[in-house]
Design a protein around this motif. Structure first.
Motif, PDB file in Angstrom:
ATOM      1  N   PRO A 350      14.270  -9.694 -12.460  1.00  0.00           N
ATOM      2  CA  PRO A 350      14.285  -8.558 -13.390  1.00  0.00           C
ATOM      3  C   PRO A 350      14.184  -7.217 -12.665  1.00  0.00           C
ATOM      4  O   PRO A 350      13.706  -7.133 -11.526  1.00  0.00           O
ATOM      5  CB  PRO A 350      13.047  -8.812 -14.256  1.00  0.00           C
ATOM      6  CG  PRO A 350      12.140  -9.632 -13.410  1.00  0.00           C
ATOM      7  CD  PRO A 350      13.029 -10.488 -12.564  1.00  0.00           C
ATOM      8  N   ALA A 351      14.648  -6.181 -13.318  1.00  0.00           N
ATOM      9  CA  ALA A 351      14.564  -4.824 -12.778  1.00  0.00           C
ATOM     10  C   ALA A 351      13.185  -4.251 -13.084  1.00  0.00           C
ATOM     11  O   ALA A 351      12.834  -4.058 -14.238  1.00  0.00           O
ATOM     12  CB  ALA A 351      15.655  -3.953 -13.398  1.00  0.00           C
ATOM     13  N   ASN A 352      12.400  -3.998 -12.023  1.00  0.00           N
ATOM     14  CA  ASN A 352      11.076  -3.399 -12.200  1.00  0.00           C
ATOM     15  C   ASN A 352      10.615  -2.825 -10.865  1.00  0.00           C
ATOM     16  O   ASN A 352       9.683  -3.321 -10.248  1.00  0.00           O
ATOM     17  CB  ASN A 352      10.066  -4.426 -12.724  1.00  0.00           C
ATOM     18  CG  ASN A 352       8.764  -3.774 -13.163  1.00  0.00           C
ATOM     19  OD1 ASN A 352       8.598  -2.559 -13.061  1.00  0.00           O
ATOM     20  ND2 ASN A 352       7.832  -4.573 -13.643  1.00  0.00           N
ATOM     21  N   PHE A 353      11.278  -1.757 -10.412  1.00  0.00           N
ATOM     22  CA  PHE A 353      10.965  -1.214  -9.097  1.00  0.00           C
ATOM     23  C   PHE A 353       9.554  -0.630  -9.044  1.00  0.00           C
ATOM     24  O   PHE A 353       8.935  -0.587  -7.971  1.00  0.00           O
ATOM     25  CB  PHE A 353      11.984  -0.149  -8.691  1.00  0.00           C
ATOM     26  CG  PHE A 353      11.762   0.371  -7.294  1.00  0.00           C
ATOM     27  CD1 PHE A 353      12.000  -0.439  -6.197  1.00  0.00           C
ATOM     28  CD2 PHE A 353      11.287   1.658  -7.082  1.00  0.00           C
ATOM     29  CE1 PHE A 353      11.784   0.025  -4.904  1.00  0.00           C
ATOM     30  CE2 PHE A 353      11.066   2.128  -5.794  1.00  0.00           C
ATOM     31  CZ  PHE A 353      11.320   1.318  -4.705  1.00  0.00           C
ATOM     32  N   LYS A 354       9.043  -0.180 -10.187  1.00  0.00           N
ATOM     33  CA  LYS A 354       7.688   0.385 -10.196  1.00  0.00           C
ATOM     34  C   LYS A 354       6.683  -0.628  -9.651  1.00  0.00           C
ATOM     35  O   LYS A 354       5.729  -0.268  -8.958  1.00  0.00           O
ATOM     36  CB  LYS A 354       7.308   0.794 -11.622  1.00  0.00           C
ATOM     37  CG  LYS A 354       5.963   1.493 -11.721  1.00  0.00           C
ATOM     38  CD  LYS A 354       5.631   1.842 -13.169  1.00  0.00           C
ATOM     39  CE  LYS A 354       6.622   2.855 -13.713  1.00  0.00           C
ATOM     40  NZ  LYS A 354       6.216   3.301 -15.088  1.00  0.00           N
ATOM     41  N   GLU A 355       6.914  -1.900  -9.931  1.00  0.00           N
ATOM     42  CA  GLU A 355       6.034  -2.958  -9.436  1.00  0.00           C
ATOM     43  C   GLU A 355       6.084  -3.067  -7.910  1.00  0.00           C
ATOM     44  O   GLU A 355       5.102  -3.442  -7.267  1.00  0.00           O
ATOM     45  CB  GLU A 355       6.449  -4.289 -10.070  1.00  0.00           C
ATOM     46  CG  GLU A 355       5.755  -5.516  -9.521  1.00  0.00           C
ATOM     47  CD  GLU A 355       6.399  -6.806 -10.041  1.00  0.00           C
ATOM     48  OE1 GLU A 355       6.375  -7.798  -9.298  1.00  0.00           O
ATOM     49  OE2 GLU A 355       6.938  -6.797 -11.162  1.00  0.00           O
ATOM     50  N   LEU A 356       7.221  -2.691  -7.308  1.00  0.00           N
ATOM     51  CA  LEU A 356       7.437  -2.893  -5.880  1.00  0.00           C
ATOM     52  C   LEU A 356       7.143  -1.664  -5.038  1.00  0.00           C
ATOM     53  O   LEU A 356       6.838  -1.792  -3.851  1.00  0.00           O
ATOM     54  CB  LEU A 356       8.895  -3.300  -5.631  1.00  0.00           C
ATOM     55  CG  LEU A 356       9.452  -4.485  -6.415  1.00  0.00           C
ATOM     56  CD1 LEU A 356      10.935  -4.624  -6.122  1.00  0.00           C
ATOM     57  CD2 LEU A 356       8.710  -5.757  -6.068  1.00  0.00           C
ATOM     58  N   GLN A 357       7.238  -0.479  -5.624  1.00  0.00           N
ATOM     59  CA  GLN A 357       7.305   0.745  -4.835  1.00  0.00           C
ATOM     60  C   GLN A 357       6.122   0.925  -3.891  1.00  0.00           C
ATOM     61  O   GLN A 357       6.300   1.227  -2.706  1.00  0.00           O
ATOM     62  CB  GLN A 357       7.415   1.962  -5.754  1.00  0.00           C
ATOM     63  CG  GLN A 357       7.662   3.240  -4.978  1.00  0.00           C
ATOM     64  CD  GLN A 357       8.080   4.381  -5.886  1.00  0.00           C
ATOM     65  OE1 GLN A 357       8.062   4.273  -7.098  1.00  0.00           O
ATOM     66  NE2 GLN A 357       8.470   5.506  -5.296  1.00  0.00           N
ATOM     67  N   GLY A 358       4.913   0.728  -4.363  1.00  0.00           N
ATOM     68  CA  GLY A 358       3.739   0.920  -3.525  1.00  0.00           C
ATOM     69  C   GLY A 358       3.723  -0.016  -2.336  1.00  0.00           C
ATOM     70  O   GLY A 358       3.471   0.390  -1.193  1.00  0.00           O
ATOM     71  N   ALA A 359       4.033  -1.312  -2.568  1.00  0.00           N
ATOM     72  CA  ALA A 359       4.020  -2.303  -1.491  1.00  0.00           C
ATOM     73  C   ALA A 359       5.149  -2.050  -0.502  1.00  0.00           C
ATOM     74  O   ALA A 359       4.975  -2.214   0.709  1.00  0.00           O
ATOM     75  CB  ALA A 359       4.131  -3.709  -2.070  1.00  0.00           C
ATOM     76  N   ARG A 364       3.896  -3.589   2.878  1.00  0.00           N
ATOM     77  CA  ARG A 364       3.000  -4.709   2.573  1.00  0.00           C
ATOM     78  C   ARG A 364       3.587  -5.556   1.445  1.00  0.00           C
ATOM     79  O   ARG A 364       2.883  -5.951   0.514  1.00  0.00           O
ATOM     80  CB  ARG A 364       1.615  -4.191   2.152  1.00  0.00           C
ATOM     81  CG  ARG A 364       0.980  -3.169   3.071  1.00  0.00           C
ATOM     82  CD  ARG A 364       0.504  -3.774   4.363  1.00  0.00           C
ATOM     83  NE  ARG A 364      -0.635  -4.672   4.190  1.00  0.00           N
ATOM     84  CZ  ARG A 364      -1.207  -5.332   5.189  1.00  0.00           C
ATOM     85  NH1 ARG A 364      -0.727  -5.212   6.424  1.00  0.00           N
ATOM     86  NH2 ARG A 364      -2.247  -6.115   4.967  1.00  0.00           N
ATOM     87  N   VAL A 365       4.869  -5.863   1.525  1.00  0.00           N
ATOM     88  CA  VAL A 365       5.490  -6.598   0.423  1.00  0.00           C
ATOM     89  C   VAL A 365       4.941  -8.020   0.310  1.00  0.00           C
ATOM     90  O   VAL A 365       5.135  -8.681  -0.709  1.00  0.00           O
ATOM     91  CB  VAL A 365       7.028  -6.638   0.560  1.00  0.00           C
ATOM     92  CG1 VAL A 365       7.610  -5.249   0.464  1.00  0.00           C
ATOM     93  CG2 VAL A 365       7.442  -7.313   1.842  1.00  0.00           C
ATOM     94  N   HIS A 366       4.237  -8.478   1.341  1.00  0.00           N
ATOM     95  CA  HIS A 366       3.596  -9.798   1.253  1.00  0.00           C
ATOM     96  C   HIS A 366       2.348  -9.754   0.381  1.00  0.00           C
ATOM     97  O   HIS A 366       1.750 -10.800   0.111  1.00  0.00           O
ATOM     98  CB  HIS A 366       3.238 -10.309   2.647  1.00  0.00           C
ATOM     99  CG  HIS A 366       2.426  -9.350   3.465  1.00  0.00           C
ATOM    100  ND1 HIS A 366       2.954  -8.179   3.955  1.00  0.00           N
ATOM    101  CD2 HIS A 366       1.129  -9.387   3.874  1.00  0.00           C
ATOM    102  CE1 HIS A 366       2.020  -7.530   4.644  1.00  0.00           C
ATOM    103  NE2 HIS A 366       0.910  -8.253   4.600  1.00  0.00           N
ATOM    104  N   GLU A 367       1.953  -8.560  -0.034  1.00  0.00           N
ATOM    105  CA  GLU A 367       0.778  -8.419  -0.889  1.00  0.00           C
ATOM    106  C   GLU A 367       1.146  -8.024  -2.312  1.00  0.00           C
ATOM    107  O   GLU A 367       0.321  -7.477  -3.048  1.00  0.00           O
ATOM    108  CB  GLU A 367      -0.177  -7.384  -0.281  1.00  0.00           C
ATOM    109  CG  GLU A 367      -0.756  -7.808   1.061  1.00  0.00           C
ATOM    110  CD  GLU A 367      -1.700  -6.779   1.650  1.00  0.00           C
ATOM    111  OE1 GLU A 367      -1.820  -5.676   1.060  1.00  0.00           O
ATOM    112  OE2 GLU A 367      -2.325  -7.070   2.686  1.00  0.00           O
ATOM    113  N   LEU A 368       2.364  -8.288  -2.724  1.00  0.00           N
ATOM    114  CA  LEU A 368       2.762  -8.019  -4.107  1.00  0.00           C
ATOM    115  C   LEU A 368       1.844  -8.752  -5.073  1.00  0.00           C
ATOM    116  O   LEU A 368       1.410  -9.882  -4.807  1.00  0.00           O
ATOM    117  CB  LEU A 368       4.208  -8.469  -4.345  1.00  0.00           C
ATOM    118  CG  LEU A 368       5.328  -7.585  -3.794  1.00  0.00           C
ATOM    119  CD1 LEU A 368       6.673  -8.238  -4.095  1.00  0.00           C
ATOM    120  CD2 LEU A 368       5.260  -6.193  -4.392  1.00  0.00           C
ATOM    121  N   ASP A 369       1.587  -8.116  -6.205  1.00  0.00           N
ATOM    122  CA  ASP A 369       0.740  -8.717  -7.233  1.00  0.00           C
ATOM    123  C   ASP A 369       1.415  -9.978  -7.768  1.00  0.00           C
ATOM    124  O   ASP A 369       2.568  -9.949  -8.210  1.00  0.00           O
ATOM    125  CB  ASP A 369       0.526  -7.708  -8.366  1.00  0.00           C
ATOM    126  CG  ASP A 369      -0.518  -8.176  -9.379  1.00  0.00           C
ATOM    127  OD1 ASP A 369      -0.865  -9.382  -9.368  1.00  0.00           O
ATOM    128  OD2 ASP A 369      -0.970  -7.342 -10.174  1.00  0.00           O
TER     129      ASP A 369
END
Length: 418
Positions: A350-359, A364-369
């Protein structure tokens, strides 16, 4: 005990000539010939998965086998199936080719036109060597028996569609489920795996490119062990050095990784290099990531057609992954499947870049929620592709897995079962 001999010959006339002579050898048991390099490796892998004793003692490779060149094929067989002796049949019996064949792992060379005496002598010697190796393997030595791990390439239809993030999360999901996993950045000029995982490491894939015999120690020196447990083989920090990784070097690297890890995920980027093409050709699964917009889908179609023209991979052997999916978009997965002629993964991202932007910004994309919909979708995709041990993963990584049903249907497509 009869010597089992597997001919790998693409030319019909050569098949008849070789199989006729092989059937006349004493104590020989020729098996049905294979017609190309892919069928040979698949056949050996299937037999090795049952038992090392099921493998033929001798494989006879004709010089015109394809699509992988004969010497490269010999190297892959020698690396993945060390208990199998390989004989090269060639019209060039020069000392130079003989030395090259030995360097690539062949146990013998027979000149064309075939001579019964020469073929019988070589087969007997190689068969005795193979029996000795199996006796050693049976004594309990810690030697790789050749089944090999699963190689997955992740390519982008164009830049910026999310291929690197997908590759990283697939690798994380596999590792979290208990499978030894390597992640390779084969986007040699613009690779970003190191940035996404906030890693600084001086070794890269270039350090392995010129090595003809990649031992476990050499491989261990080149990979970086991430905190998550994933083994990282990174792109060079200087993009111009990417040219040092040839298609031959890439084949050696992929073969070495396949022999030592259960899952090998390769980020090939959006630009096709010789090394990336070799990786896609060798892969068990080739994923092509696109977004549901006209430009990206056209890029996916262009990539699929190019792979087919270059005989790298057929459209039906490629799986498109739809990223940034929304029900509101006009281009839906069914239309993408029709346009590209490929399979399309059942799991959409799904499209949800807000979820990814901080990581992403923090590397630190290995620490995604784990509660995020993007991570859950990517880990579900890993389950669909059969990259995870679903029963064990539920309590390890926090992501959702769909199990192996998608992987079963994928394997059926790969094997031509619909």
């Amino acid at each position: 005990m009869p010597t089992r001999i597997l001919p790998a010959v693409g030319d019909a006339d050569a098949v008849r000539s070789i199989t006729t002579l092989l059937s006349q050898l004493p104590d020989a048991e020729p098996v049905a010939p294979v017609v190309d390099s892919t069928q040979l490796v698949d056949t050996l892998a299937r037999l090795a998965a049952e038992s090392i004793d099921e493998l033929p003692e001798v494989v006879v490779v004709h010089e015109r086998i394809g699509p992988v060149p004969a010497l490269e094929l010999i190297r892959e067989v020698a690396l993945r199936f060390p208990a199998v002796g390989v004989i090269l049949v060639t019209s060039d019996a020069s000392p130079g080719l003989f030395q090259a064949a030995m360097d690539y792992g062949a146990r013998g060379l027979v000149a064309l036109p075939l001579s019964y005496e020469e073929l019988a002598s070589r087969v007997q010697a190689v068969a005795q060597w193979s029996v000795g190796v199996r006796r050693h393997l049976g004594s309990g030595g810690d030697v790789f028996t050749g089944v090999g791990g699963t190689v997955v390439t992740v390519s982008g239809a164009k830049g910026g569609v999310g291929a690197t993030l997908a590759a990283i999360q697939l690798a994380l999901a596999a590792q979290a489920s208990g499978r030894s996993t390597a992640l390779v950045d084969m986007d040699l000029q613009t690779g970003d795996v190191a940035s996404y995982l906030d890693v600084q490491f001086r070794r890269s894939v270039v350090d392995l490119a010129a090595i003809t015999d990649i031992s476990p120690r050499v491989l261990a020196d080149a990979v970086y062990r991430h905190d998550t447990g994933i083994a990282l083989l990174l792109a060079p920090g200087e993009g111009e050095r990417g040219e040092e990784v040839t298609d031959r070097g890439a084949r050696q690297i992929v073969s070495a990784l396949r022999s030592r890890y259960e899952i090998v995920v390769i980020d090939c980027g959006a630009q096709l290099s010789g090394a990336g093409a070799a990786a896609v050709e060798m892969a068990d699964m080739a994923l092509l990531v696109t977004t549901p917009d006209v430009v990206a889908v056209r890029g996916a179609k262009r990539a699929v057609r190019m792979w087919d023209r270059l005989q790298i991979r057929k459209a039906e052997e490629t799986t498109v992954v739809v990223n940034r999916h929304s029900r509101a978009t006009e281009i839906q997965p069914q239309l993408i499947q029709k346009i590209t002629g490929t399979a399309v993964a059942g799991t959409v991202i799904p499209a949800n870049f807000k979820e990814l932007q901080g990581a992403v910004d923090a590397g630190r994309v290995h620490e995604l929620d784990s509660r995020g919909v993007v991570k859950q979708a990517l880990w579900s995709l890993a389950g669909e592709l059969g990259l995870v041990k679903a029963a064990e993963a539920a309590h390890r990584g926090g992501g959702r897995f769909r199990g192996d049903r998608g992987a079963v249907s994928f394997r059926r497509r790969r094997e031509g079962g619909g």
